[in-house]
Design a protein around this motif. Sequence first.
Motif, PDB file in Angstrom:
ATOM      1  N   ARG A  81      48.368  42.075  32.689  1.00 33.11           N
ATOM      2  CA  ARG A  81      47.793  41.566  31.441  1.00 33.11           C
ATOM      3  C   ARG A  81      48.099  42.549  30.312  1.00 33.11           C
ATOM      4  O   ARG A  81      47.398  43.553  30.154  1.00 33.11           O
ATOM      5  CB  ARG A  81      46.280  41.377  31.602  1.00 33.11           C
ATOM      6  N   SER A 116      45.287  43.603  27.618  1.00 29.32           N
ATOM      7  CA  SER A 116      44.246  44.414  28.240  1.00 29.32           C
ATOM      8  C   SER A 116      44.800  45.775  28.649  1.00 29.32           C
ATOM      9  O   SER A 116      44.116  46.801  28.538  1.00 29.32           O
ATOM     10  CB  SER A 116      43.680  43.684  29.463  1.00 29.32           C
ATOM     11  N   CYS A 124      43.410  49.616  28.135  1.00 28.56           N
ATOM     12  CA  CYS A 124      43.144  50.482  29.285  1.00 28.56           C
ATOM     13  C   CYS A 124      43.850  51.823  29.121  1.00 28.56           C
ATOM     14  O   CYS A 124      43.238  52.889  29.288  1.00 28.56           O
ATOM     15  CB  CYS A 124      43.598  49.781  30.563  1.00 28.56           C
ATOM     16  N   ASP A 145      43.677  46.742  35.208  1.00 34.76           N
ATOM     17  CA  ASP A 145      44.304  46.871  33.891  1.00 34.76           C
ATOM     18  C   ASP A 145      43.439  46.308  32.774  1.00 34.76           C
ATOM     19  O   ASP A 145      43.780  46.453  31.598  1.00 34.76           O
ATOM     20  CB  ASP A 145      45.695  46.226  33.881  1.00 34.76           C
ATOM     21  N   ASP A 146      42.316  45.665  33.109  1.00 36.92           N
ATOM     22  CA  ASP A 146      41.420  45.154  32.069  1.00 36.92           C
ATOM     23  C   ASP A 146      40.115  45.936  32.006  1.00 36.92           C
ATOM     24  O   ASP A 146      39.080  45.404  31.591  1.00 36.92           O
ATOM     25  CB  ASP A 146      41.142  43.660  32.261  1.00 36.92           C
ATOM     26  N   HIS A 193      34.498  46.493  31.874  1.00 34.58           N
ATOM     27  CA  HIS A 193      35.421  45.553  32.512  1.00 34.58           C
ATOM     28  C   HIS A 193      35.353  44.216  31.803  1.00 34.58           C
ATOM     29  O   HIS A 193      34.283  43.608  31.721  1.00 34.58           O
ATOM     30  CB  HIS A 193      35.038  45.400  33.992  1.00 34.58           C
ATOM     31  N   GLU A 194      36.479  43.753  31.287  1.00 32.98           N
ATOM     32  CA  GLU A 194      36.511  42.460  30.610  1.00 32.98           C
ATOM     33  C   GLU A 194      36.129  41.338  31.567  1.00 32.98           C
ATOM     34  O   GLU A 194      36.530  41.326  32.725  1.00 32.98           O
ATOM     35  CB  GLU A 194      37.923  42.194  30.055  1.00 32.98           C
TER      36      GLU A 194
END
Length: 356
Positions: free
Chosen positions: A16, A19, A23, A94-95, A219-220
């Motif tokens: 992503r 995101s 990060c 990664d988010d 965390h998204e």
Amino acid sequence: MSSGASSLSVIILASRPRSLSRCLESLVEARLPQDFECLLLLNGNEEACAAAATPYLGRLRGLKVLSGAPRSLGDARNAAVARAQGGWLCFLDDDVTVPQDYFSVLGEKILRYPEAAVIGGPNLTPPQSPPFERCVGRLLSSRLCAGPMSRRFGGFPADTWTDESGLILCNLAIRREALAGERPPFDPELVRNEENLLLERLARVGRRALHAPELYVHHERRSTVGAFCRQCFLSGQGRAQMSLKLPSSLRLLHLAPLLPLLGLFGLCARPFLFFPLAAVYVFSAAVNAAALSLRRFEGGQGLAWLFLLHPLAHLSYAAGLFAGLAAGRYGRRSCSSPLPSTTIDSFSLPIRSSSS
């Protein structure tokens, strides 16, 4: 970097790009340990993620960008573990974004708890998230909706020895030495829950796992109903696959979300039983939604989302659980098969690994 016990390898699977930029920026701003590397394995949207990572090759110390990720999440993580040099392996999604003192807290916990083989903490909803995502986060941290897994999101009040229900792979550090008997560490056949199976196996050989609430990440959350339902479905499917691998890991609470789905099937056979049970379930979901809404009132729309997402989460999880159990044998590869030596490579042009 050295391979000493105090060295740290951060492992991130990247798919992503937007995101990922957030990060990596949080890692740049964090206080990094001296012996540090970050392995970024491109695992979807490779070109866009490579472009997002390019500005950080000169800014994030020890960043290495790797390509050629294998098909499954477990395979990809195993390949990254094989390339990592640190004595501790810190897995991030990664988010997520980390606070500035994240690695300082992790180092302090490693020193305070030398018997810990695994250290993790909660993943919190970013404060600036849109209302729908805040509702998702509140629901995931609700005991009534998520059961013991809610501790992965809400955290414990203090440092607590825990099992796999209290930890999650988007915020998890594992001592490399603890993985010596796990070949490979992550089951390559699971669609999700690969860390849960690993943690269960580690616990059975006496490895201890610690949940530290100070060691948090933001965390998204899923931003649409469809994405949230898919997340719950894959979680249920992964739990089913894990249970087929290790039947004794399945507990009654893991089956609780099946009740709404079983109720729908029972509507045709026993309607006189269905309606009272349905009324109890709907009432409990409504009370839970109202209680969660009071934490930070989002208006009538937020209350409606909290109420509707409750049964949707259970139904999606139950459907995934049924799908995983019904599939039975879902893969032919042996979990003990060795990983090929050329699973991943350093990314070539336009990305090159930075020196550590």
